[in-house]
Enzyme design. Structure first.
Site, short mmCIF file in Angstrom:
data_model
loop_
_atom_site.label_atom_id
_atom_site.label_comp_id
_atom_site.label_asym_id
_atom_site.label_seq_id
_atom_site.Cartn_x
_atom_site.Cartn_y
_atom_site.Cartn_z
N GLU A 1 0.80 -1.23 0.00
CA GLU A 1 0.00 0.00 0.00
C GLU A 1 0.84 1.28 0.00
OE1 GLU A 1 -4.12 -1.31 2.10
OE2 GLU A 1 -2.42 -1.18 3.45
C1 ACM Z 1 -1.94 -5.44 3.98
O1 ACM Z 1 -2.99 -5.92 4.44
N1 ACM Z 1 -1.88 -4.16 3.65
C2 ACM Z 1 -0.75 -6.23 3.79
#
Ligand code: ACM
Length: 551
Positions: free
Chosen positions: A361
């Site tokens: 992310e």
């Molecule tokens: C995640 O759940 N961002 C690895």
């Protein structure tokens, strides 16, 4: 791309006790079946007296174990642990003695028996032996039970430990209690031979969104070890908190660790705390994988040191649950001094093989910057002698040789992941719609999130890790890991309500052979774990999909 924050986070549930709900199914029939001795065992003895067969009724069948063992052959009479039982360590190995003391420590409070550990020879009692067939490998064991003795044989201490966990499950659930229980303490006769399918069987705890104390972490380690999970991934840094002391950048912990989701006081592990966790886990054959999540998920670090920001201004600490808004400053050289120092210090106190650098992310980092950053972060991990683990977005950069990518998608079809696996990147599977333990079981689950859907017990269990990633053979799969993100979780009760029963299923997916993965068999064996969890004080989710016995 799946973005966790697109879905409204559940409110902070700190004050909310997990609800058991009206879901307990009372199925006395199942209890009866659990109380029956393995029929093959009863017939094999032939000569059992009426009293013996009466006794035998309180024996748990040899195959009522989670994870399902490779081979179970019921035969002969049960072994009864009693006042004359000794725990023998015939080969004087320090490791075998340690396992024996652990077993004694487990059995003494509830049985009230002396259970002396001895290296004197003898064929009776409980015998822990190092040796046995090569096929047992580094984690396998063989358990032989007869009227005279229970012998656990393994080539390594890990195998003895896992064999002991099996022995625990063959004893009545009340063996787990802290005070004296009536027994009897019988172990069904026969032989179990058992080895794991996957080398990496993991659980992860997010100690950043909410901080968990060393005591809470140890409690979770105990619970995972009971199911032969051998890897514990600690998510030590994120936007909301930096949880590990770093001497060369002290404000990371003292300031960056000073809050959490919802604005509580947070906390961090001193180096001694961390070493204590590592030691405690190692005693239970669990390897710690520390994660420093970079280049995104770094607000706590950016708040602690203004110079890590491209604009030189430290943002405020963050106590919300959005993701994707923070990034280390990729063009600045000081970023790599920071990475080098942190990786060096974390690696130095981590005896395990792996160091996880996150990489998920990174929505505020350009692709070009992301690739450049991951190159340098991976190089730092190699420099300090560790193997890189990254979330599977690492496969969109350039994974170094030997790297491990942790898959957290929901379809198993991402081409980058498939291509990386073909090129030799090993995969740890954590599909979010299967084994993210923070996903709600149903819409009524009071804790957790639901961006990957609701994950009931069957949904969590009923898939094959070896066949999950498109066009990828089982040999590319290093194992499975169940992450537990803590946006909505702040107590051990919260952890346990979300982890149980699903964590036991993840353990079976990681340990048991593909042919043994069978929902109908599993749900019956799982049901028998309920009273064990109650005895351990674990407040689990009583899924209506599982025929829990009356307690
Ligand atoms: C995640 O759940 N961002 C690895």
């Amino acid at each position: 791309m799946t973005v966790r924050s697109l879905h409204p986070p559940a409110p902070d549930r700190k004050a909310e006790a997990p609800s058991k709900g009206p879901l307990v199914r009372r199925l006395p029939r199942l209890l009866c079946s659990l109380l029956l001795v393995a029929s093959a065992g009863a017939t094999a003895t032939g000569s059992a007296s009426a009293a013996d067969s009466e006794d035998a009724r309180s024996v748990i069948p040899l195959d009522h174990v989670v994870p399902a063992p490779v081979s179970v052959r019921p035969a002969g009479d049960p072994y009864a642990i009693g006042s004359r039982t000794v725990i023998r360590v015939p080969d004087r190995s320090r490791e075998a003695r340690k396992a024996a003391e652990q077993l004694a420590g487990l059995l003494r409070p509830s049985t009230g028996l002396a259970l002396p550990v001895t290296s004197r020879g003898g064929q009776d009692g409980i015998v822990l032996r190092l040796g046995g067939d090569r096929e047992l490998g580094s984690e396998g064991y063989r358990l032989d039970s007869s009227r005279r003795s229970v012998t656990i044989t393994a080539r390594k201490a890990a195998g003895l430990f896992h064999g002991i966990q099996t022995l625990r499950q063959l004893l009545p659930a009340s063996v787990e209690k802290g005070e004296r229980q009536p027994g009897p303490w019988r172990v069904a006769g026969g032989t179990i031979t058992d080895t794991p399918r996957f080398a990496y069987r993991g659980a992860m705890l997010d100690v950043s969104r909410h901080f968990f104390t060393v005591g809470q972490v140890k409690r979770y380690i105990d619970q995972m070890a009971l199911y032969k999970i051998n890897t514990f991934h600690l998510h030590l840094s994120d936007d909301q908190g930096w949880r590990i002391a770093i001497d060369s950048w002290p404000r990371l912990a003292t300031y960056g660790g000073s809050t959490q989701v919802g604005g509580g006081p947070g906390g961090f592990y001193t180096k001694d705390d961390y070493r204590e966790i590592v030691r405690y886990a190692a005693d239970r054959q669990v390897e710690i994988v520390p994660e420093i999540d970079m280049p995104g998920h770094t607000n706590a670090a950016l708040a602690s040191y203004a110079e890590l920001n491209c604009n030189g201004v430290a943002p405020p600490l963050y106590t919300g649950t959005e993701v994707g808004f923070s990034s280390l400053c990729v063009p600045k050289e000081i970023t790599y001094d920071f990475v080098d120092d942190v990786v060096r210090e974390v690696a130095a106190m981590t005896p395990g093989r792996y160091l996880h650098i996150g990489g998920d992310e990174a929505h505020s980092t350009s692709h070009e910057d992301y690739v450049a950053f991951m190159d340098r972060a991976q190089a730092a991990v190699a420099k300090y002698g560790k193997t890189v683990v990254g979330w599977h977005q690492l496969t969109g950069a350039k994974p170094v040789k030997g790297a491990v990518a942790q898959y957290w998608g929901t379809t198993g079809t991402e081409q980058e992941v498939v291509d990386a696996a073909k090129a030799g990147t090993r995969l740890v599977l954590s599909p979010a719609n299967r084994i993210y333990l923070d996903m709600k079981y149903t819409k009524d689950t009071p804790l957790g999130l639901s961006w990957a859907g609701y994950v009931e017990v069957r949904q969590s269990y009923d898939w094959d890790p070896g066949a999950y990633i498109k066009d990828t053979p089982s040999s590319a799969i290093l194992g499975v890991e169940a992450p537990l993100w803590s946006e909505t979780l702040s107590t051990s009760d919260h952890i346990e309500f979300m982890a149980f029963p699903r964590l036991a299923g993840v353990a079976e997916l990681g340990w048991s052979q593909a042919a043994a993965l069978d929902w109908d068999s599993y749900r019956t064996r799982l049901a028998a774990q309920g009273p064990r969890w109650s005895a351990l004080g674990i407040d689990f989710y009583r899924s209506p999909q599982v025929p829990w016995p009356a307690e």
